[in-house]
Design an enzyme around this catalytic site. Structure first.
Site, PDB file in Angstrom:
ATOM      1  N   ASP A  13      77.160 -16.082  86.360  1.00  0.00           N
ATOM      2  CA  ASP A  13      76.461 -17.292  86.801  1.00  0.00           C
ATOM      3  C   ASP A  13      76.328 -18.327  85.686  1.00  0.00           C
ATOM      4  O   ASP A  13      75.365 -19.088  85.643  1.00  0.00           O
ATOM      5  CB  ASP A  13      75.060 -16.945  87.362  1.00  0.00           C
ATOM      6  CG  ASP A  13      75.134 -15.811  88.360  1.00  0.00           C
ATOM      7  OD1 ASP A  13      75.967 -15.902  89.271  1.00  0.00           O
ATOM      8  OD2 ASP A  13      74.378 -14.830  88.215  1.00  0.00           O
ATOM      9  N   LYS A  16      80.852 -21.029  85.686  1.00  0.00           N
ATOM     10  CA  LYS A  16      82.317 -20.971  85.528  1.00  0.00           C
ATOM     11  C   LYS A  16      83.021 -21.787  86.600  1.00  0.00           C
ATOM     12  O   LYS A  16      84.028 -22.422  86.342  1.00  0.00           O
ATOM     13  CB  LYS A  16      82.822 -19.523  85.635  1.00  0.00           C
ATOM     14  CG  LYS A  16      82.408 -18.627  84.518  1.00  0.00           C
ATOM     15  CD  LYS A  16      82.963 -17.235  84.713  1.00  0.00           C
ATOM     16  CE  LYS A  16      82.423 -16.507  85.922  1.00  0.00           C
ATOM     17  NZ  LYS A  16      81.026 -16.102  85.859  1.00  0.00           N
ATOM     18  N   GLY A  40      80.106 -15.543  93.259  1.00  0.00           N
ATOM     19  CA  GLY A  40      79.651 -16.682  94.035  1.00  0.00           C
ATOM     20  C   GLY A  40      79.818 -17.923  93.198  1.00  0.00           C
ATOM     21  O   GLY A  40      79.124 -18.097  92.206  1.00  0.00           O
ATOM     22  N   HIS A  41      80.797 -18.738  93.523  1.00  0.00           N
ATOM     23  CA  HIS A  41      81.003 -19.957  92.750  1.00  0.00           C
ATOM     24  C   HIS A  41      80.523 -21.163  93.536  1.00  0.00           C
ATOM     25  O   HIS A  41      80.876 -21.331  94.693  1.00  0.00           O
ATOM     26  CB  HIS A  41      82.500 -20.133  92.425  1.00  0.00           C
ATOM     27  CG  HIS A  41      82.973 -19.187  91.374  1.00  0.00           C
ATOM     28  ND1 HIS A  41      84.296 -18.976  91.094  1.00  0.00           N
ATOM     29  CD2 HIS A  41      82.296 -18.411  90.507  1.00  0.00           C
ATOM     30  CE1 HIS A  41      84.401 -18.095  90.118  1.00  0.00           C
ATOM     31  NE2 HIS A  41      83.201 -17.741  89.746  1.00  0.00           N
ATOM     32  N   THR A  42      79.701 -21.973  92.895  1.00  0.00           N
ATOM     33  CA  THR A  42      79.264 -23.209  93.527  1.00  0.00           C
ATOM     34  C   THR A  42      79.996 -24.356  92.856  1.00  0.00           C
ATOM     35  O   THR A  42      79.941 -24.495  91.638  1.00  0.00           O
ATOM     36  CB  THR A  42      77.740 -23.402  93.344  1.00  0.00           C
ATOM     37  OG1 THR A  42      77.098 -22.214  93.792  1.00  0.00           O
ATOM     38  CG2 THR A  42      77.230 -24.582  94.146  1.00  0.00           C
ATOM     39  N   GLN A 222      82.346 -12.681  87.673  1.00  0.00           N
ATOM     40  CA  GLN A 222      81.332 -11.948  86.897  1.00  0.00           C
ATOM     41  C   GLN A 222      81.488 -12.326  85.411  1.00  0.00           C
ATOM     42  O   GLN A 222      81.862 -13.439  85.141  1.00  0.00           O
ATOM     43  CB  GLN A 222      81.428 -10.424  87.122  1.00  0.00           C
ATOM     44  CG  GLN A 222      81.006  -9.995  88.524  1.00  0.00           C
ATOM     45  CD  GLN A 222      82.120 -10.163  89.535  1.00  0.00           C
ATOM     46  OE1 GLN A 222      83.229  -9.728  89.312  1.00  0.00           O
ATOM     47  NE2 GLN A 222      81.836 -10.784  90.660  1.00  0.00           N
ATOM     48  N   GLY A 300      71.045 -14.491  97.065  1.00  0.00           N
ATOM     49  CA  GLY A 300      69.804 -15.259  97.096  1.00  0.00           C
ATOM     50  C   GLY A 300      68.711 -14.672  96.216  1.00  0.00           C
ATOM     51  O   GLY A 300      67.579 -15.150  96.202  1.00  0.00           O
ATOM     52  N   ARG A 301      69.056 -13.616  95.456  1.00  0.00           N
ATOM     53  CA  ARG A 301      68.031 -12.968  94.621  1.00  0.00           C
ATOM     54  C   ARG A 301      67.597 -13.868  93.472  1.00  0.00           C
ATOM     55  O   ARG A 301      68.379 -14.657  92.957  1.00  0.00           O
ATOM     56  CB  ARG A 301      68.605 -11.683  93.999  1.00  0.00           C
ATOM     57  CG  ARG A 301      68.743 -10.550  94.972  1.00  0.00           C
ATOM     58  CD  ARG A 301      69.277  -9.310  94.280  1.00  0.00           C
ATOM     59  NE  ARG A 301      70.667  -9.451  93.871  1.00  0.00           N
ATOM     60  CZ  ARG A 301      71.339  -8.525  93.196  1.00  0.00           C
ATOM     61  NH1 ARG A 301      70.735  -7.423  92.812  1.00  0.00           N
ATOM     62  NH2 ARG A 301      72.609  -8.697  92.895  1.00  0.00           N
ATOM     63  N   ARG A 303      67.127 -14.783  89.809  1.00  0.00           N
ATOM     64  CA  ARG A 303      67.775 -14.326  88.578  1.00  0.00           C
ATOM     65  C   ARG A 303      66.732 -14.165  87.484  1.00  0.00           C
ATOM     66  O   ARG A 303      65.810 -14.981  87.391  1.00  0.00           O
ATOM     67  CB  ARG A 303      68.835 -15.328  88.127  1.00  0.00           C
ATOM     68  CG  ARG A 303      69.968 -15.456  89.129  1.00  0.00           C
ATOM     69  CD  ARG A 303      70.993 -16.489  88.683  1.00  0.00           C
ATOM     70  NE  ARG A 303      72.025 -16.643  89.688  1.00  0.00           N
ATOM     71  CZ  ARG A 303      72.667 -17.787  89.969  1.00  0.00           C
ATOM     72  NH1 ARG A 303      72.376 -18.885  89.296  1.00  0.00           N
ATOM     73  NH2 ARG A 303      73.581 -17.826  90.896  1.00  0.00           N
TER      74      ARG A 303
HETATM   75  P1  IMP Z   1      78.568  -5.260  92.112  1.00  0.00           P
HETATM   76  O1  IMP Z   1      79.579  -6.116  91.417  1.00  0.00           O
HETATM   77  O2  IMP Z   1      78.192  -5.769  93.460  1.00  0.00           O
HETATM   78  O3  IMP Z   1      78.948  -3.816  92.124  1.00  0.00           O
HETATM   79  O4  IMP Z   1      77.218  -5.352  91.255  1.00  0.00           O
HETATM   80  C1  IMP Z   1      77.120  -4.775  89.949  1.00  0.00           C
HETATM   81  C2  IMP Z   1      76.304  -5.650  89.016  1.00  0.00           C
HETATM   82  O5  IMP Z   1      76.999  -6.862  88.783  1.00  0.00           O
HETATM   83  C3  IMP Z   1      74.927  -6.056  89.566  1.00  0.00           C
HETATM   84  O6  IMP Z   1      74.023  -6.142  88.488  1.00  0.00           O
HETATM   85  C4  IMP Z   1      75.175  -7.441  90.136  1.00  0.00           C
HETATM   86  O7  IMP Z   1      73.999  -8.208  90.183  1.00  0.00           O
HETATM   87  C5  IMP Z   1      76.159  -7.970  89.120  1.00  0.00           C
HETATM   88  N1  IMP Z   1      77.016  -9.039  89.661  1.00  0.00           N
HETATM   89  C6  IMP Z   1      78.096  -8.907  90.466  1.00  0.00           C
HETATM   90  N2  IMP Z   1      78.631 -10.103  90.738  1.00  0.00           N
HETATM   91  C7  IMP Z   1      77.890 -11.020  90.080  1.00  0.00           C
HETATM   92  C8  IMP Z   1      77.975 -12.444  89.940  1.00  0.00           C
HETATM   93  O8  IMP Z   1      78.853 -13.126  90.473  1.00  0.00           O
HETATM   94  N3  IMP Z   1      77.010 -13.011  89.168  1.00  0.00           N
HETATM   95  C9  IMP Z   1      76.050 -12.293  88.532  1.00  0.00           C
HETATM   96  N4  IMP Z   1      75.945 -10.979  88.628  1.00  0.00           N
HETATM   97  C10 IMP Z   1      76.860 -10.341  89.392  1.00  0.00           C
END
Ligand code: IMP
Length: 422
Positions: A13, A16, A40-42, A222, A300-301, A303
């Site tokens: 986040d 990027k 999730g890219h905005t 990520q 939507g969590r 951060r």
């Molecule tokens: P997973 O990729 O869904 O298996 O999640 C594993 C970990 O990576 C968790 O802590 C997620 O919150 C984190 N995570 C996965 N994708 C993202 C992202 O795009 N942004 C931030 N954290 C992410």
């Protein structure tokens, strides 16, 4: 510089999407090399906001947009996303998906959810999109790939083999509902017609593009500290976001990569569980979250928010072979009179280190050693060049560059593409 990897330097986040969108303007191809719909890219472009999860950001600019073998694809998410983009006037015929990318199957999502529930307080905090279980099956060699969908007989066989095991797990271990072979087969075979036009030889496509001197952008999803091998395991994702993952995830040699641009926020956020030394204690955490709009794009969590951590950032410079950095969301810090920056960690034995701890227990117990930098206490809304930055903001950027020994190539001061200063 024909080939550039853009990689998240923190826990994701970092913004990027916006940086990739900006660089995509001068690129011919944009390639996603790992991850799936957990990203999730905005992107704000032309006054419109796009939130994309599975497709490379380049699609918005009409660039050839590649999903590599290192990715996992949820076909329903991908097709829905392509439909939505097409409905908004975006040409999606530029999308090319590797036949070697693995599919997220319904049991992956069910197992991701059930396994997190089962872990209880030890949960990872995944996005629950089936990412980990899909990569686990890939490694166990019982995964189902995009190309399998194109052959209904092979598809049926592979689903049957997988289900024989998955349904046992679901029913006996997780006390969850099993899946029916016919249902899953019909649904996934039904994707064939829609997916087929997008499937291509990604490795060959990118190799030829590089041979012709085209500009190729590799878009990491990520980030470094979520890397399966080099992140804060087990609180990581199940793929390799680090820059070298671009080579394996696309199918090119590492010698084809010319530069690595890291993207870091001017502070830090983290979603999900796991250690976070520079996490803010006290009301500034909520304040920073509100100012930065720090809520997950996919889930939507809320951060978790922290001050800039130079120890972790220096580690990211190392493991990615970073050649420059983009520092984003500097404007979010404008309200703070003083800005703590974590310059070292204090370990359990009282010693201090500027190097990222190699042992997990040292990292779990690391405490930040702060250096206080003056804030600039004025908005950056009117700043249109780095020369216009208030002196304290320019000093903040310089401090980061000096600490990392790296040029800061871009500075983000607002949401839109135009608010990234070179
Ligand atoms: P997973 O990729 O869904 O298996 O999640 C594993 C970990 O990576 C968790 O802590 C997620 O919150 C984190 N995570 C996965 N994708 C993202 C992202 O795009 N942004 C931030 N954290 C992410």
């Amino acid at each position: 510089m024909p080939s550039t990897v853009v990689v998240g330097a923190q826990w994701g986040d970092e913004g990027k999407g916006k940086i990739v969108d900006l660089l995509a303007q001068d690129s011919d191809l944009v390639c996603r090399y790992q991850g799936g719909p957990n990203a999730g890219h905005t992107v704000v472009a032309g006054g419109e906001t796009f939130k994309i999860r599975q497709t490379p950001t380049g699609v918005i600019s009409g660039k050839t947009s590649v999903i590599g073998a290192g990715c996992v694809v949820d076909p329903q998410v991908l097709l829905d996303e392509l439909d939505e983009l097409a409905a908004r006037g975006i040409d999606v015929s530029v999308v090319v998906v590797s036949g070697n990318a693995h599919l997220i199957m319904p049991w992956h999502v069910a197992i991701d959810q059930a396994s997190e529930r089962r872990l209880g307080s030890l949960q990872i905090g995944t996005t629950r999109r089936g990412i980990g279980p899909a990569y686990a099956d890939k490694a166990a060699r019982i995964g189902i790939r995009v190309q399998d969908v194109l052959d209904p007989k092979i598809l049926r066989q592979k689903i049957e083999v997988a289900l024989a095991e998955k349904n046992l797990w679901l029913e006996r271990i997780y006390e969850a509902e099993p899946f029916g072979l016919e249902d899953v087969w019909e649904r996934y075979a039904g994707y064939a017609e829609r997916l087929a036009p997008f499937v291509g030889d990604v490795s060959l496509l990118v190799d030829r593009a590089l041979d012709k001197g085209k500009n190729v952008l590799f878009e990491g999803a990520q980030a470094t500290l979520l890397d399966l091998d080099h992140g804060t395991y087990p609180f990581v994702t199940s793929s390799n976001p680090v820059a070298s993952g671009a080579a394996t995830g696309i199918g090119i040699g590492p010698t084809r990569i010319d530069r690595v641009l890291g993207v870091a926020k001017a502070y830090v956020t983290r979603v999900g569980e796991g250690p976070f030394p520079s996490e803010i204690v006290g009301p500034d955490q909520d304040r920073l979250r509100e100012l930065g709009g720090e809520y997950g794009t996919v889930t939507g969590r809320e951060r978790r928010c922290g001050w800039l951590d130079l120890v972790a950032l220096r580690y990211a410079v190392r493991v990615n072979g970073m050649t420059s950095l983009a520092l984003t969301k500097l404007d979010v810090l404008s309200d703070f009179v003083e800005l703590p920056v974590c310059v070292r960690y204090r370990l359990r034995d009282g010693t201090e280190t500027a190097d990222f701890p190699a042992h997990q227990s040292d990292f779990h117990h690391a405490r930040p050693v702060w250096q206080m930098l003056p804030g600039w206490s004025q908005p950056l809304d009117d700043v249109s060049s780095v020369d216009d930055l208030p002196p304290a903001a320019a000093d903040y950027v310089r401090f980061v560059g000096d600490a990392l020994g790296l040029p800061i190539e871009l500075v983000g001061v607002g949401a839109s593409r135009e608010r990234v200063l070179a």
